[in-house]
Design a protein around this motif. Structure first.
Motif, mmCIF file in Angstrom:
data_model
loop_
_atom_site.group_PDB
_atom_site.id
_atom_site.type_symbol
_atom_site.label_atom_id
_atom_site.label_comp_id
_atom_site.label_asym_id
_atom_site.label_seq_id
_atom_site.Cartn_x
_atom_site.Cartn_y
_atom_site.Cartn_z
ATOM 1 N N MET A 248 0.835 -1.190 0.000
ATOM 2 C CA MET A 248 0.000 0.000 0.000
ATOM 3 C C MET A 248 0.876 1.250 0.000
ATOM 4 S SD MET A 248 -2.971 1.453 0.096
ATOM 5 C CE MET A 248 -3.710 3.034 0.509
ATOM 6 N N THR A 249 0.649 2.154 -0.950
ATOM 7 C CA THR A 249 1.388 3.407 -1.033
ATOM 8 C C THR A 249 0.531 4.544 -0.493
ATOM 9 O OG1 THR A 249 2.652 2.691 -2.963
ATOM 10 C CG2 THR A 249 2.520 5.055 -2.559
ATOM 11 N N THR A 250 1.078 5.284 0.458
ATOM 12 C CA THR A 250 0.380 6.438 1.023
ATOM 13 C C THR A 250 1.101 7.706 0.584
ATOM 14 O OG1 THR A 250 -0.236 5.145 2.978
ATOM 15 C CG2 THR A 250 -0.435 7.539 3.133
ATOM 16 N N ARG A 251 0.390 8.563 -0.133
ATOM 17 C CA ARG A 251 0.962 9.804 -0.632
ATOM 18 C C ARG A 251 0.785 10.905 0.405
ATOM 19 N NH1 ARG A 251 -1.949 11.873 -4.283
ATOM 20 N NH2 ARG A 251 -0.418 12.951 -5.563
ATOM 21 N N VAL A 252 1.870 11.657 0.633
ATOM 22 C CA VAL A 252 1.859 12.746 1.605
ATOM 23 C C VAL A 252 2.441 13.985 0.948
ATOM 24 C CG1 VAL A 252 2.675 13.545 3.855
ATOM 25 C CG2 VAL A 252 2.129 11.117 3.518
ATOM 26 N N ALA A 253 1.712 15.090 0.984
ATOM 27 C CA ALA A 253 2.193 16.352 0.414
ATOM 28 C C ALA A 253 3.193 16.991 1.364
ATOM 29 C CB ALA A 253 1.022 17.301 0.172
ATOM 30 N N VAL A 254 4.316 17.467 0.807
ATOM 31 C CA VAL A 254 5.350 18.106 1.627
ATOM 32 C C VAL A 254 5.839 19.368 0.921
ATOM 33 C CG1 VAL A 254 6.085 15.899 2.607
ATOM 34 C CG2 VAL A 254 7.253 16.801 0.581
ATOM 35 N N PRO A 255 6.452 20.303 1.649
ATOM 36 C CA PRO A 255 7.035 21.490 1.008
ATOM 37 C C PRO A 255 8.176 21.091 0.069
ATOM 38 C CG PRO A 255 6.809 21.804 3.377
ATOM 39 C CD PRO A 255 6.580 20.352 3.115
ATOM 40 N N ARG A 256 8.495 21.960 -0.857
ATOM 41 C CA ARG A 256 9.557 21.673 -1.816
ATOM 42 C C ARG A 256 10.944 22.068 -1.309
ATOM 43 N NH1 ARG A 256 7.922 19.759 -6.517
ATOM 44 N NH2 ARG A 256 5.936 20.325 -7.446
ATOM 45 N N LYS A 257 11.006 22.865 -0.243
ATOM 46 C CA LYS A 257 12.302 23.348 0.232
ATOM 47 C C LYS A 257 12.130 23.929 1.628
ATOM 48 C CE LYS A 257 11.705 27.839 -2.135
ATOM 49 N NZ LYS A 257 10.262 27.772 -2.137
ATOM 50 N N GLU B 2 2.408 24.529 -2.058
ATOM 51 C CA GLU B 2 1.534 24.867 -0.944
ATOM 52 C C GLU B 2 0.796 23.602 -0.506
ATOM 53 O OE1 GLU B 2 -0.610 27.859 -3.060
ATOM 54 O OE2 GLU B 2 0.542 29.490 -2.175
ATOM 55 N N PRO B 3 1.438 22.752 0.304
ATOM 56 C CA PRO B 3 0.800 21.506 0.730
ATOM 57 C C PRO B 3 -0.563 21.706 1.393
ATOM 58 C CG PRO B 3 3.134 21.483 1.268
ATOM 59 C CD PRO B 3 2.824 22.869 0.793
ATOM 60 N N PHE B 4 -0.669 22.739 2.230
ATOM 61 C CA PHE B 4 -1.938 22.992 2.923
ATOM 62 C C PHE B 4 -3.080 23.186 1.927
ATOM 63 C CE2 PHE B 4 -4.627 26.367 5.112
ATOM 64 C CZ PHE B 4 -5.376 25.443 5.821
ATOM 65 N N PHE C 102 -4.850 15.227 -1.293
ATOM 66 C CA PHE C 102 -4.127 14.341 -0.383
ATOM 67 C C PHE C 102 -4.940 14.172 0.894
ATOM 68 C CE2 PHE C 102 -0.949 16.322 -3.038
ATOM 69 C CZ PHE C 102 0.009 15.339 -3.265
ATOM 70 N N ALA C 103 -4.688 13.049 1.573
ATOM 71 C CA ALA C 103 -5.269 12.856 2.900
ATOM 72 C C ALA C 103 -4.368 13.446 3.982
ATOM 73 C CB ALA C 103 -5.491 11.372 3.168
ATOM 74 N N LEU C 104 -3.043 13.407 3.734
ATOM 75 C CA LEU C 104 -2.067 13.889 4.709
ATOM 76 C C LEU C 104 -1.084 14.835 4.043
ATOM 77 C CD1 LEU C 104 -1.133 10.535 6.517
ATOM 78 C CD2 LEU C 104 -2.736 12.269 7.332
ATOM 79 N N GLY C 105 -0.549 15.759 4.816
ATOM 80 C CA GLY C 105 0.458 16.666 4.291
ATOM 81 C C GLY C 105 1.131 17.432 5.412
ATOM 82 N N PHE C 106 2.333 17.903 5.141
ATOM 83 C CA PHE C 106 3.069 18.711 6.105
ATOM 84 C C PHE C 106 3.173 20.149 5.605
ATOM 85 C CE2 PHE C 106 4.695 14.472 7.073
ATOM 86 C CZ PHE C 106 4.729 14.472 8.457
ATOM 87 N N ASP C 107 3.020 21.093 6.513
ATOM 88 C CA ASP C 107 3.227 22.500 6.174
ATOM 89 C C ASP C 107 3.489 23.261 7.463
ATOM 90 O OD1 ASP C 107 3.421 24.790 4.573
ATOM 91 O OD2 ASP C 107 1.674 24.234 3.380
#
Length: 289
Positions: A1-10, A107-109, A117-122
């Motif tokens: 199972m692969t879970t995609r998570v949005a993250v900042p680019r830098k 802009e992950p948020f 996405f279901a999950l992301g960091f910002d």
């Protein structure tokens, strides 16, 4: 199972995510290499480093056909000349019971707000700047964020923080206050120097009652600490406060943590995302559905 998570680019939030994922999956060397590459590329973009290779040649050098190798992409930087900057794009990380796929977003948020996405960091700052309600009472901790988000505005909630904390802190010259605090601001009337982008954040953190009689001033082209010293009072992100003290400022109360947070969009939640969330931040601020 692969879970995609949005993250900042830098930047600092991405480095905090890389550090947490590395400790979770035991891939510290590769995470360190990503962080080092991005720091180097930032230095090249700012003119603090030189490289005879073109940006496209460097991008090719960083590329790897390995499935679990990080991928990078080009971003048009806003600095003079609008240089091309190499930033993070994607990284697949094997984890227990599956695979974590970190996906770079400007802009992950906002990507979570659009249910991509279901999950992301910002940064927690962005939540304050965009959706947290401004009320008479001040906002002082991450745990209070979700209560200030109007459910009619967004489904996204803060699940927890990564602890890479620096603080929005009150600073003042000694003739204004030897030890600036929230209580002092409640009675203060006069100018308050802040970065223009933090106007809404400062209003939420201090509360509208404390803002009565306060007028914002902005640094313009000046260094923030120097601008605050000329105004007499201000709010700025501080780590040690040493630069502020060098400008003759008193470092006062820490108002709100500027921290990388894990965000979730509950309608997109699944058992897999819940399990990953617990691994990434431990105890959660949100209540599971």
């Amino acid at each position: 199972m692969t879970t995609r998570v949005a993250v900042p680019r830098k930047g600092r939030p991405l480095e905090a995510v890389l550090e947490r994922v590395a400790s979770l999956a035991g891939v510290e060397d590769r995470a360190d290499a990503i962080a080092s590459t991005l720091r180097y590329e930032k230095a090249v973009t700012k003119g603090n480093q030189t490289d005879e290779r073109s940006v496209y040649d460097r991008l090719a050098d960083y590329s790897d056909t390995d499935t679990y190798a990080p991928e990078y992409t080009l971003f048009r930087d806003a600095r003079p000349g609008m240089p091309r900057r190499i930033v993070f794009d994607s990284w697949r990380v094997p984890v227990e019971d599956g695979e974590l796929h970190l996906v770079g977003r400007e802009e992950p948020f906002r990507a979570l707000r659009k249910h991509e996405f279901a999950l992301g960091f910002d940064a927690a700052d962005l939540v304050l700047e965009e959706v947290v309600g401004i009320e008479p009472e001040p906002l002082g901790s991450l745990s209070e964020l979700n209560d200030r988000i109007d459910p009619r505005d967004t489904d996204v909630r803060v699940a927890g923080g990564l602890g890479d904390t620096v603080y929005h802190t009150l600073l003042a010259t000694p003739d204004v206050s030897e030890s600036p605090t929230r209580e002092f601001i409640e009675d203060y009337e006069g100018p308050l120097c802040i970065s223009p982008r933090y106007e809404r954040l400062v209003e939420a953190v201090l509360g509208t009652d404390a803002m009565e009689g306060v007028s914002f001033r902005y640094p313009g082209e000046r260094e923030e600490e120097a601008a605050i010293a000329s105004v007499g009072m201000g709010v700025y992100l501080t780590v040690t406060g040493s630069t502020a003290r060098d400008h003759g400022l008193r470092v006062g109360e820490q108002l709100f943590p500027s921290e990388t947070v894990l965000l979730e969009n509950p309608p997109e939640r699944s058992a897999d995302t819940d399990a990953l969330l617990e691994q990434l931040v431990g105890s959660r601020l949100t209540t599971p559905l």
